[in-house]
Design a protein around this motif. Structure first.
Motif, PDB file in Angstrom:
ATOM      1  N   ASP A  58      -3.176  -1.414   1.477  1.00  0.00           N
ATOM      2  CA  ASP A  58      -3.119  -0.143   0.752  1.00  0.00           C
ATOM      3  C   ASP A  58      -4.107   0.864   1.349  1.00  0.00           C
ATOM      4  O   ASP A  58      -3.773   2.038   1.565  1.00  0.00           O
ATOM      5  N   TRP A  82       4.058  -6.907   0.727  1.00  0.00           N
ATOM      6  CA  TRP A  82       3.556  -5.529   0.657  1.00  0.00           C
ATOM      7  C   TRP A  82       4.630  -4.550   1.128  1.00  0.00           C
ATOM      8  O   TRP A  82       4.816  -3.485   0.525  1.00  0.00           O
ATOM      9  N   ASN A  86       6.241  -1.390  -0.776  1.00  0.00           N
ATOM     10  CA  ASN A  86       5.839  -0.090  -0.235  1.00  0.00           C
ATOM     11  C   ASN A  86       6.744   0.326   0.926  1.00  0.00           C
ATOM     12  O   ASN A  86       6.264   0.595   2.033  1.00  0.00           O
ATOM     13  N   ARG A  89       5.892   3.337   3.128  1.00  0.00           N
ATOM     14  CA  ARG A  89       4.675   3.302   3.939  1.00  0.00           C
ATOM     15  C   ARG A  89       4.735   2.233   5.021  1.00  0.00           C
ATOM     16  O   ARG A  89       3.762   2.029   5.741  1.00  0.00           O
TER      17      ARG A  89
END
Length: 248
Positions: A58, A82, A86, A89
Motif C-alpha cells: 500500500d 493485494w 487493488n 494500482r
C-alpha cells in the motif's frame, strides 16, 4: 514533446521463512535487464509478516502510483491477494512457485510449513536447520540456514500464519486483468507445477514459464527469467523469443 512513460516499480515478496536476499538473487538480474527498479521488502518477524507486507505494498503504491507486484511461494500469494484487492494500482504480476489456490487444505507447502513450525517450537531453529540440511540440495540448505536464522524466534509463528492463509481463489484471479507471468519448477513437489499452470490459466492475461530446482542450484536467476519471460509474453500478447533475452 511527449515524456517517456516511467516503468512501474517492481515489488517482490519472499516466501514464508525466506527473505529478501533470495528474492533479489532470483529476480534482480532479469528485472535489471529490463530497466525495472526492484524493491524487496524485508519480512517482519512472526505473524506480523502478512500485515507488514500488505501495508508495504500500500505504501509503495501510494509512492509510485502503480506497481508490478509479485513474489516467490507465499510471497506470490500475498502479492496476488493485494493485486486482486487493488486492480487499479497493479500494473502486472510476477508469481513464482505459487503453492495452492483458495484454502491451503492438504497442500504440500502448507503441510511442510506446519511440520517445520512444530519442529522449531519443540527443538529450536538449529534443529530445524540441521534436518533441512540433511534432506535438501546444498544450495537450498544454505538459503534456508541463512533465512531461518534471520527470522529467529519469529520463524514458527511466521510459518504457521502462512500455512493457514488462503491464496486467491481461481475465480478471483479470473477478474485480475493485468499481464501476469507465473513461474514453476517442474521438479518441485512442494510447489506443484500444476498449481502454477492453473494460476496462469485462470488469469485473463496469464502466461506460464518453467525451470527446475536442479537448474536453480547453479543459476538462481533461471526461475526469475522463466517468470519474467512469461510476463513479457503476457505483456506483448505475442510469443517472446528467448534469443534476444539471453542476458536476463
Amino acid at each position: 514533446m511527449t515524456s517517456a512513460i516511467r516503468p512501474p516499480a517492481a515489488v517482490l515478496l519472499p516466501g514464508t521463512g525466506s527473505d529478501e536476499v533470495f528474492v533479489r538473487a532470483v529476480f534482480g538480474g532479469p528485472l535489471a535487464a529490463l530497466g525495472l527498479p526492484l524493491t524487496t521488502p524485508k519480512p517482519l518477524p512472526g505473524a506480523a509478516v502478512v500485515d507488514g507486507f500488505l501495508a508495504e505494498l500500500d505504501r509503495l503504491a501510494d509512492q509510485y502510483g502503480t506497481l508490478l507486484v509479485g513474489g516467490i511461494s507465499f510471497g506470490a500469494h500475498l502479492a496476488a491477494e493485494w493485486a486482486v484487492a487493488n486492480p487499479g494500482r497493479c500494473a502486472g504480476l510476477l508469481a513464482a512457485l505459487p503453492a495452492w489456490n483458495g484454502e491451503p487444505g492438504p497442500a504440500p507447502a502448507a503441510l511442510a510449513a506446519t511440520l517445520t513450525a512444530d519442529l522449531v517450537a519443540e527443538k529450536g531453529v538449529d534443529a530445524a536447520i540441521a534436518q533441512a540440511e540433511a534432506g535438501s540440495p546444498p544450495w537450498l540448505a544454505a538459503e534456508l540456514s541463512r533465512a531461518w536464522r534471520g527470522h529467529g524466534d519469529g520463524l514458527a509463528a511466521g510459518l504457521r500464519v502462512a500455512a493457514r492463509r488462503p491464496a486467491p481463489e481461481l475465480a478471483l484471479l479470473r477478474g485480475l486483468d493485468v499481464p501476469a507471468g507465473i513461474g514453476a519448477c517442474t521438479d518441485d513437489p512442494i510447489h506443484p507445477a500444476a498449481v502454477a499452470r492453473a494460476w496462469a490459466g485462470a488469469l485473463p492475461r496469464g502466461e506460464y514459464g518453467e525451470t527446475t530446482l536442479a537448474a536453480m542450484g547453479t543459476d538462481p536467476e533461471s526461475l526469475g527469467r522463466a517468470t519474467v519471460l512469461a510476463y513479457l509474453r503476457a505483456l506483448t500478447a505475442e510469443p517472446v523469443r528467448e534469443g534476444p533475452l539471453e542476458g536476463i
